[in-house]
Enzyme design. Structure first.
Site, PDB file in Angstrom:
ATOM      1  N   HIS A 105      32.937  39.739  41.469  1.00 25.98           N
ATOM      2  CA  HIS A 105      31.758  40.441  40.956  1.00 25.98           C
ATOM      3  C   HIS A 105      31.015  41.120  42.111  1.00 25.98           C
ATOM      4  O   HIS A 105      30.120  40.501  42.703  1.00 25.98           O
ATOM      5  CB  HIS A 105      30.824  39.458  40.242  1.00 25.98           C
ATOM      6  CG  HIS A 105      31.332  39.014  38.915  1.00 25.98           C
ATOM      7  ND1 HIS A 105      31.021  39.677  37.751  1.00 25.98           N
ATOM      8  CD2 HIS A 105      32.154  38.001  38.568  1.00 25.98           C
ATOM      9  CE1 HIS A 105      31.614  39.071  36.735  1.00 25.98           C
ATOM     10  NE2 HIS A 105      32.315  38.055  37.201  1.00 25.98           N
ATOM     11  N   GLU A 162      28.755  43.198  42.179  1.00 25.39           N
ATOM     12  CA  GLU A 162      27.313  43.401  41.965  1.00 25.39           C
ATOM     13  C   GLU A 162      26.478  42.249  42.513  1.00 25.39           C
ATOM     14  O   GLU A 162      25.291  42.423  42.795  1.00 25.39           O
ATOM     15  CB  GLU A 162      27.022  43.613  40.469  1.00 25.39           C
ATOM     16  CG  GLU A 162      27.106  42.383  39.576  1.00 25.39           C
ATOM     17  CD  GLU A 162      28.528  42.060  39.085  1.00 25.39           C
ATOM     18  OE1 GLU A 162      29.498  42.500  39.742  1.00 25.39           O
ATOM     19  OE2 GLU A 162      28.663  41.345  38.067  1.00 25.39           O
ATOM     20  N   CYS A 167      35.873  42.269  37.226  1.00 23.86           N
ATOM     21  CA  CYS A 167      36.375  41.025  36.629  1.00 23.86           C
ATOM     22  C   CYS A 167      37.184  41.320  35.354  1.00 23.86           C
ATOM     23  O   CYS A 167      38.334  41.721  35.447  1.00 23.86           O
ATOM     24  CB  CYS A 167      35.243  40.052  36.402  1.00 23.86           C
ATOM     25  SG  CYS A 167      35.818  38.350  36.447  1.00 23.86           S
TER      26      CYS A 167
END
Ligand code: GLN
Length: 570
Positions: free
Chosen positions: A543, A545, A414
Site C-alpha cells: 500500500h 499510500e 494491492c
C-alpha cells in the site's frame, strides 16, 4: 509484556496502584492530553498531531498515542464503511486512520505502542488476573484498569524517551467508553506532579443560522463536564466555522478558569497543513512549552528551519500551475474516509508536481466492458485501490483493461495489483480462466492464490501478511527510476493472496515486468509495463499510500500525477 510486572504494587497493602516501569523517572517525559467536548469529529487527531509537530520542530522528541474506547483489539476487522480506512503500521499493527494523520504530520513511523484500545487494556488486566498478578485483591476499574492505562503511557514514555507524549482520547468527554481513560489521566497528572501534564480541551462553538451569531453555552457545558470529573483544562481550543469572537472566548475563559491567552480560536482552514502555522502564530506551542517547563529543551535554530520548510510546502497548496483528474475506482466510494491515505498521497503528489489533483470517484459495481470508456472519460489517470471480496471486481478488471489498452496512466494498489495480473493473464497471455481464488476459488488459472508455503517462509501461517517489508527493486525499470535508483525500499503490506510463482515466467514472457520482489523469495511486489509500451502502468502488492508524507511524497503517486499531467489531454 511481563504479566506479573509491578506485582508488589497490587497487593491489598495499599489503595494506590501506581505501577511505574523499571527505571521510570518522573518529570523526564511530559504529557499533553487532548480531549474533545460537545461533539465528535472535531479533528482531535489533526489538532494533536499539528501541536506535536510544532514541538518536534523545536527539537523535542514526541510520541503520540491514541486511546480508543472500543473493545476490538485492533482495527483489522472494522468495516471501512463504518470506521474509515485501516491504517497499517510498520510493525504490522492495524490501527485507526488517525495514526496515519500522526505519521504524516510528524513524518515519523509509529509502533503498536501508539495505539491502545479498551479491548487491549481489559485483556492485559484479565490475563494478569489469571496469572495471579493481583494476589488477594478484587480487581477493579480503579485502581487496576486505570493503573494499566497509566502503565502503558509511562512505558511509551520510557521506550521512546520522548520529551512529550501526546495522548488523544477517542470520543468525547462524558462518553461511557472512555470514562476510565479520563480518570486514568487525572490520576496520572496528579501523580506526575505540577508542570508535568497539560490538558487541552477541544470544544465546538455553535453558530445557529437563525441567530446569526456564535453561542458559547454548549462549549461551556462540555468543559464543565470535564471539570466535573476533576480535570481543570489548561488550554481550550475552540473549533468553529469562522474565527471565534473575542466575547465568546471571554465567556469561555471566565466560566472555565482558563486565562484568555490560553483560549484559542481554531476555526476551519482551507487545508489542514495550514494548522501548524495558525497555532504557531496564536502562540499555542509556546503556551504548552511554558506550562510544561520545557523551555530549556527547545532548539530555536531547528525550529526556524522546520517552520520555513513547512511554510514553503503549505504555500504551494492551492497555487498550482496545472490540474489533473484521477479516477479512483472502488466499492467504498461513498465513504471518503475509507480512502483517507490515498487522498492524502494524491495531495502530496499534487504539491510535488505543482498541480491540483481532482479525484473522481468511480463505483465499479456498475462498470462493464460496454460502459467503461464512458465511466473513465474525464480522467487523466486512474487508481484501482485495495479491497476485499468479490463485489466490483469485474468492473475493476474492465477499468484496468481500458487503461492498459488506451494508455491511460494506471496505478494499482494491492487488489489493484492482483486484478492487473488477472487482466493481463486473460487478455494478453490468453489464459481465459485466470482469476484470483479469493474471487473464484475454482478458476482454471489461479494466477493469484493463497500460498501457505510462502507464508510459512515468513512465519505468518495462513494469515494476512501485515506491516513493513523490504522490496528489492530491479535495475532499469520504471520502478527503479521512480525510486531514484534505490535497490531496496520498505513498504507496508496487508494482504492474504499473491501471484502464484508458477505463472511468473509466462506473464513476463508476454511483457509484464515484475520490477519489485521480495529480496529472497519469489513473492511479486511491483509490476509494470515497460515505458515503450505504456506511458505509466504500474501496480504494487503493498500500500504505497501508507508511506506518503507531505515533504516526502510517495514516488508511485508522484509518477502517476506527473504522467497524467504530461498527457495534457484537456
Ligand atoms: N483481498 C486481497 C488480499 O487479501 C487484497 C487485499 C488488499 O487490497 N488490501 O490479498
Amino acid at each position: 509484556m511481563d504479566l506479573l510486572r509491578s506485582v508488589k504494587d497490587q497487593t491489598d497493602e495499599t489503595e494506590f496502584h501506581t505501577p511505574l516501569p523499571e527505571g521510570y523517572r518522573k518529570g523526564r517525559t511530559k504529557y499533553v492530553v487532548v480531549v474533545g467536548t460537545v461533539i465528535s469529529g472535531l479533528g482531535k487527531g489533526i489538532f494533536s498531531s499539528s501541536l506535536a509537530k510544532l514541538l518536534k520542530d523545536k527539537g523535542l522528541k514526541v510520541a503520540p498515542v491514541k486511546l480508543e474506547g472500543y473493545l476490538n483489539i485492533d482495527s483489522g476487522t472494522l468495516n471501512p464503511f463504518r470506521h474509515g480506512e485501516v491504517f497499517v503500521l510498520d510493525d504490522g499493527m492495524e490501527t485507526d486512520m488517525d495514526l496515519g494523520t500522526y505519521e504524516r504530520m510528524l513524518d515519523q513511523d509509529l509502533t503498536a505502542a501508539s495505539f491502545t484500545t479498551a479491548g487491549q487494556i481489559y485483556t492485559s488486566v484479565l490475563k494478569r488476573e489469571r496469572a495471579g498478578g493481583y494476589l488477594g485483591r478484587d480487581v477493579q476499574m480503579i485502581p487496576h484498569v486505570t493503573g494499566e492505562v497509566k502503565l502503558r503511557l509511562r512505558e511509551l514514555a520510557m521506550e521512546t524517551e520522548a520529551d512529550a507524549v501526546f495522548v488523544e482520547v477517542g470520543g468525547t468527554v462524558g462518553d461511557f467508553e472512555n470514562g476510565f481513560y479520563i480518570e486514568a489521566l487525572r490520576e496520572l497528572a496528579y501523580e506526575e506532579g505540577p508542570g508535568s501534564t497539560s490538558f487541552v480541551a477541544l470544544t465546538y462553538i455553535i453558530w445557529p443560522p437563525s441567530l446569526g451569531e456564535q453561542k458559547s453555552k454548549a462549549a461551556q457545558l462540555g468543559i464543565k463536564r470535564l471539570m466535573g470529573v476533576g480535570i481543570q483544562p489548561d488550554i481550550i481550543a475552540c473549533r468553529a466555522g469562522k474565527p471565534v469572537d473575542e466575547k465568546v472566548r471571554q465567556k469561555i475563559s471566565i466560566y472555565t478558569n482558563v486565562p484568555m491567552e490560553r483560549v484559542f480560536s481554531m476555526h476551519d482552514l482551507s487545508s489542514i497543513y495550514l494548522l501548524p502555522e495558525m497555532m504557531r502564530e496564536a502562540g499555542l506551542d509556546s503556551q504548552v512549552i511554558q506550562l510544561l517547563e520545557l523551555g530549556n529543551r527547545v532548539n530555536s535554530l531547528s525550529d526556524a528551519r522546520a517552520a520555513m520548510q513547512w511554510r514553503e510546502f503549505s504555500a504551494r497548496i492551492g497555487h498550482s500551475s496545472g490540474e489533473v483528474t484521477i479516477g479512483v475506482t472502488g466499492k467504498y466510494t461513498t465513504v471518503r474516509d475509507s480512502y483517507a491515505s490515498i487522498i492524502k498521497a494524491l495531495e502530496h503528489a499534487g504539491v510535488a508536481n505543482n498541480a491540483k489533483v481532482n479525484i473522481k470517484w468511480i463505483d465499479t459495481t456498475s462498470v462493464t466492458g460496454d460502459n467503461v470508456a464512458q465511466s473513465l472519460k474525464d480522467t487523466d489517470g486512474i487508481i484501482v485501490p485495495g479491497g476485499f471480496g468479490v463485489r466490483g471486481t469485474d468492473g475493476k478488471i474492465a477499468c484496468i483493461r481500458y487503461a492498459r489498452e488506451n494508455k491511460l496512466p494506471y496505478l494499482g494498489i494491492c487488489l489493484g495489483f492482483q486484478m492487473a495480473v488477472v487482466e493481463f493473464a486473460r487478455n494478453v497471455c490468453g489464459l481465459g480462466g485466470a482469476h484470483s481464488t479469493e474471487i473464484d476459488p475454482d478458476c482454471k488459472a489461479p494466477v493469484i492464490d493463497i500460498l501457505p508455503e510462502q507464508k510459512q517462509i515468513e512465519g505468518l501461517g495462513g494469515n494476512m501478511r501485515l506491516g513493513g517489508q523490504d522490496v528489492e527493486i530491479m535495475a532499469d525499470t520504471v520502478a527503479a527510476e521512480l525510486f531514484g535508483g534505490a535497490e531496496h525500499i520498505r513498504e507496508r503490506f496487508r494482504h492474504r493472496y499473491e501471484v502464484d510463482p508458477k505463472y511468473i515466467e509466462q506473464l513476463e514472457a508476454a511483457g509484464l515486468k515484475f520490477s519489485g520482489r521480495h529480496p529472497r523469495h519469489p513473492i511479486m511486489q511491483i509490476l509494470e509495463l515497460p515505458g515503450e509500451v505504456h506511458p505509466y502502468f504500474i501496480a504494487a502488492q503493498f500500500h504505497p499510500e501508507l508511506t506518503s508524507r507531505p515533504l516526502r511524497p510517495q514516488p508511485m503517486f508522484v509518477g502517476l500525477v506527473k504522467v497524467a499531467l504530461a498527457r495534457g489531454v484537456r
